[in-house]
Write a protein that holds these residues in place. Structure first.
Motif, PDB file in Angstrom:
ATOM      1  N   LEU A  29      19.846 -17.206 -13.006  1.00 48.17           N
ATOM      2  CA  LEU A  29      21.253 -17.415 -12.682  1.00 48.17           C
ATOM      3  C   LEU A  29      21.639 -16.688 -11.407  1.00 48.17           C
ATOM      4  CD1 LEU A  29      23.079 -17.231 -16.132  1.00 48.17           C
ATOM      5  CD2 LEU A  29      23.057 -19.182 -14.567  1.00 48.17           C
ATOM      6  N   GLU A  30      21.129 -15.470 -11.220  1.00 45.36           N
ATOM      7  CA  GLU A  30      21.444 -14.732 -10.000  1.00 45.36           C
ATOM      8  C   GLU A  30      20.907 -15.456  -8.768  1.00 45.36           C
ATOM      9  OE1 GLU A  30      23.364 -12.252  -9.328  1.00 45.36           O
ATOM     10  OE2 GLU A  30      23.950 -11.905 -11.401  1.00 45.36           O
ATOM     11  N   ALA A  31      19.708 -16.003  -8.870  1.00 44.60           N
ATOM     12  CA  ALA A  31      19.152 -16.762  -7.746  1.00 44.60           C
ATOM     13  C   ALA A  31      20.000 -17.998  -7.450  1.00 44.60           C
ATOM     14  CB  ALA A  31      17.709 -17.158  -8.044  1.00 44.60           C
ATOM     15  N   LEU A  32      20.432 -18.675  -8.502  1.00 42.40           N
ATOM     16  CA  LEU A  32      21.267 -19.863  -8.332  1.00 42.40           C
ATOM     17  C   LEU A  32      22.594 -19.513  -7.669  1.00 42.40           C
ATOM     18  CD1 LEU A  32      21.732 -22.682 -10.908  1.00 42.40           C
ATOM     19  CD2 LEU A  32      23.743 -21.628  -9.913  1.00 42.40           C
ATOM     20  N   CYS A  33      23.224 -18.438  -8.139  1.00 43.37           N
ATOM     21  CA  CYS A  33      24.502 -18.021  -7.556  1.00 43.37           C
ATOM     22  C   CYS A  33      24.337 -17.631  -6.091  1.00 43.37           C
ATOM     23  CB  CYS A  33      25.091 -16.855  -8.349  1.00 43.37           C
ATOM     24  SG  CYS A  33      25.668 -17.300 -10.007  1.00 43.37           S
ATOM     25  N   THR A  66      29.154 -24.786 -20.989  1.00 44.75           N
ATOM     26  CA  THR A  66      28.688 -26.176 -21.064  1.00 44.75           C
ATOM     27  C   THR A  66      29.820 -27.113 -21.469  1.00 44.75           C
ATOM     28  OG1 THR A  66      27.959 -25.834 -23.351  1.00 44.75           O
ATOM     29  CG2 THR A  66      26.314 -25.509 -21.616  1.00 44.75           C
ATOM     30  N   ARG A  67      31.022 -26.572 -21.508  1.00 47.69           N
ATOM     31  CA  ARG A  67      32.182 -27.356 -21.933  1.00 47.69           C
ATOM     32  C   ARG A  67      33.002 -27.799 -20.719  1.00 47.69           C
ATOM     33  NH1 ARG A  67      36.983 -24.477 -25.044  1.00 47.69           N
ATOM     34  NH2 ARG A  67      35.250 -23.690 -26.333  1.00 47.69           N
ATOM     35  N   ARG A 124      21.157 -27.449  -8.099  1.00 47.79           N
ATOM     36  CA  ARG A 124      20.385 -28.084  -9.164  1.00 47.79           C
ATOM     37  C   ARG A 124      21.362 -28.727 -10.167  1.00 47.79           C
ATOM     38  NH1 ARG A 124      17.682 -23.497  -7.715  1.00 47.79           N
ATOM     39  NH2 ARG A 124      18.355 -22.193  -9.441  1.00 47.79           N
ATOM     40  N   ASP A 125      21.345 -28.342 -11.437  1.00 43.71           N
ATOM     41  CA  ASP A 125      22.237 -28.988 -12.403  1.00 43.71           C
ATOM     42  C   ASP A 125      23.382 -28.077 -12.811  1.00 43.71           C
ATOM     43  OD1 ASP A 125      20.603 -27.224 -13.742  1.00 43.71           O
ATOM     44  OD2 ASP A 125      20.414 -28.462 -15.543  1.00 43.71           O
ATOM     45  N   TYR A 126      23.731 -27.114 -11.947  1.00 45.40           N
ATOM     46  CA  TYR A 126      24.830 -26.194 -12.233  1.00 45.40           C
ATOM     47  C   TYR A 126      25.957 -26.360 -11.215  1.00 45.40           C
ATOM     48  CZ  TYR A 126      22.942 -23.198 -15.935  1.00 45.40           C
ATOM     49  OH  TYR A 126      22.505 -22.702 -17.129  1.00 45.40           O
ATOM     50  N   LEU A 127      27.175 -26.248 -11.706  1.00 51.07           N
ATOM     51  CA  LEU A 127      28.344 -26.138 -10.842  1.00 51.07           C
ATOM     52  C   LEU A 127      28.686 -24.654 -10.721  1.00 51.07           C
ATOM     53  CD1 LEU A 127      30.965 -26.997  -9.360  1.00 51.07           C
ATOM     54  CD2 LEU A 127      32.032 -27.232 -11.625  1.00 51.07           C
ATOM     55  N   HIS A 128      28.633 -24.140  -9.503  1.00 54.42           N
ATOM     56  CA  HIS A 128      29.038 -22.762  -9.245  1.00 54.42           C
ATOM     57  C   HIS A 128      30.484 -22.783  -8.759  1.00 54.42           C
ATOM     58  CE1 HIS A 128      29.552 -19.104  -6.721  1.00 54.42           C
ATOM     59  NE2 HIS A 128      28.767 -18.546  -7.631  1.00 54.42           N
ATOM     60  N   VAL A 129      31.359 -22.076  -9.490  1.00 57.17           N
ATOM     61  CA  VAL A 129      32.787 -22.046  -9.177  1.00 57.17           C
ATOM     62  C   VAL A 129      33.124 -20.716  -8.508  1.00 57.17           C
ATOM     63  CG1 VAL A 129      35.116 -22.117 -10.141  1.00 57.17           C
ATOM     64  CG2 VAL A 129      33.305 -23.545 -11.136  1.00 57.17           C
ATOM     65  N   SER A 130      33.940 -20.784  -7.459  1.00 58.01           N
ATOM     66  CA  SER A 130      34.341 -19.545  -6.783  1.00 58.01           C
ATOM     67  C   SER A 130      35.720 -19.714  -6.149  1.00 58.01           C
ATOM     68  CB  SER A 130      33.313 -19.157  -5.705  1.00 58.01           C
ATOM     69  OG  SER A 130      33.202 -20.178  -4.728  1.00 58.01           O
ATOM     70  N   VAL A 131      36.258 -18.597  -5.703  1.00 51.72           N
ATOM     71  CA  VAL A 131      37.550 -18.482  -5.001  1.00 51.72           C
ATOM     72  C   VAL A 131      38.648 -19.373  -5.582  1.00 51.72           C
ATOM     73  CG1 VAL A 131      36.584 -17.579  -2.854  1.00 51.72           C
ATOM     74  CG2 VAL A 131      36.767 -20.052  -3.109  1.00 51.72           C
ATOM     75  N   VAL A 132      38.885 -19.243  -6.861  1.00 49.72           N
ATOM     76  CA  VAL A 132      40.016 -19.953  -7.471  1.00 49.72           C
ATOM     77  C   VAL A 132      41.279 -19.187  -7.091  1.00 49.72           C
ATOM     78  CG1 VAL A 132      41.049 -20.765  -9.615  1.00 49.72           C
ATOM     79  CG2 VAL A 132      38.548 -20.700  -9.379  1.00 49.72           C
ATOM     80  N   GLY A 151      26.376 -30.680 -16.385  1.00 47.72           N
ATOM     81  CA  GLY A 151      26.600 -30.186 -17.746  1.00 47.72           C
ATOM     82  C   GLY A 151      26.710 -28.682 -17.848  1.00 47.72           C
ATOM     83  N   HIS A 152      26.500 -27.984 -16.733  1.00 48.13           N
ATOM     84  CA  HIS A 152      26.488 -26.529 -16.770  1.00 48.13           C
ATOM     85  C   HIS A 152      27.370 -25.961 -15.663  1.00 48.13           C
ATOM     86  CE1 HIS A 152      23.059 -26.563 -19.563  1.00 48.13           C
ATOM     87  NE2 HIS A 152      22.605 -27.567 -18.824  1.00 48.13           N
ATOM     88  N   ARG A 153      28.053 -24.849 -15.995  1.00 46.39           N
ATOM     89  CA  ARG A 153      28.928 -24.192 -15.032  1.00 46.39           C
ATOM     90  C   ARG A 153      28.622 -22.706 -15.026  1.00 46.39           C
ATOM     91  NH1 ARG A 153      30.121 -27.679 -18.211  1.00 46.39           N
ATOM     92  NH2 ARG A 153      31.249 -29.586 -17.682  1.00 46.39           N
TER      93      ARG A 153
END
Length: 241
Positions: free
Chosen positions: A6-10, A105-106, A167-175, A201-203
């Motif tokens: 996860l850290e690598a993905l972020c 995952t929701r 990849r298959d993750y949505l990384h959310v930032s600066v809301v 499917g993943h956040r």
């Protein structure tokens, strides 16, 4: 996904201006904009003893004219080694020394708003609080696939959030929501919009542990904690006669 992955993905979702590998570690610099982009991601094996790796981190920081800093998973063997090398938690970090990495995952329910491929007028200014620097513009607009959600009210931009698909993750930032429009559900609208845009499917997102309102919002939306990370810096030796 485990904490290391996860850290690598972020990190992939938040690209600095300069990045150099040190074994599995990543040395990063970006003109001082954000701790993540101006620290060494100390995850995995640096290929040399940790004390020597920290010396390399300090040398890189000096070259880039930033403060030496490592981002370390809380409770990891690396954190223990960093502490043993004489570094300390950066309690003065402006965004907080410790952050929680949350996953879900929701899908977020609710109405969707616009998500653009480039920042709309005023988006960057709302997020950074003024005219963006080249470093800020680089971090916020770079990544594998980046989307910029925005909400308008009364003829102006009042809400913004950034999504990056890795990849298959949505990384959310600066809301970010303008102060006078908070507590009206706009944060959830921004997150729902990024969900629909990303279609994954993943956040995952990162939030300071002292940011209780944000943590409460994410909990209601199904986010749970994977792990935490902290920023460590060289301990300043005491001065005096």
């Amino acid at each position: 996904m485990d904490a290391r992955s996860l850290e690598a993905l972020c990190a992939d979702a938040w690209p600095p201006l300069v990045e150099k590998p040190l074994g599995d570690w990543r040395l990063r610099a970006c003109g001082g904009y954000t701790g993540r982009a101006n620290s060494a991601l100390a995850v995995g094996d640096p290929g040399i003893p940790v004390a020597q790796a920290l010396h390399t981190v300090a040398g890189f920081a000096e070259e880039q004219q930033i403060r030496p800093c490592v981002q370390v998973i809380v409770g990891s063997d690396t954190e223990a080694a960093v502490a043993a090398a004489g570094w300390s938690v950066n309690l003065a970090h402006p965004k907080g020394a410790e952050s929680s990495v949350l996953t879900s995952t929701r899908a977020v329910p609710g109405p969707a708003t616009e998500v653009a491929d480039t920042p709309p007028d005023g988006w960057l200014e709302l997020v950074v609080g003024g005219e963006p620097t080249p470093a800020q513009r680089h971090v916020l607009t770079s990544g594998p696939r980046v989307g910029f959600a925005s909400v308008h009210r009364d003829g102006r931009l009042v809400g913004a959030a950034r999504g990056c698909v890795v990849r298959d993750y949505l990384h959310v930032s600066v809301v970010e929501v303008a102060p006078e429009y908070r507590r009206q559900g706009l944060g959830s609208t921004l997150l729902a919009s990024l969900d629909k845009w990303a279609d994954t499917g993943h956040r995952v997102l990162q939030v300071a542990v002292h940011n209780e309102p944000a943590l409460a919002l994410y909990a209601t939306l199904g986010y749970t904690e994977s792990h935490r990370y902290r920023y460590w810096i060289p301990r300043v030796a005491p001065t005096g006669k």
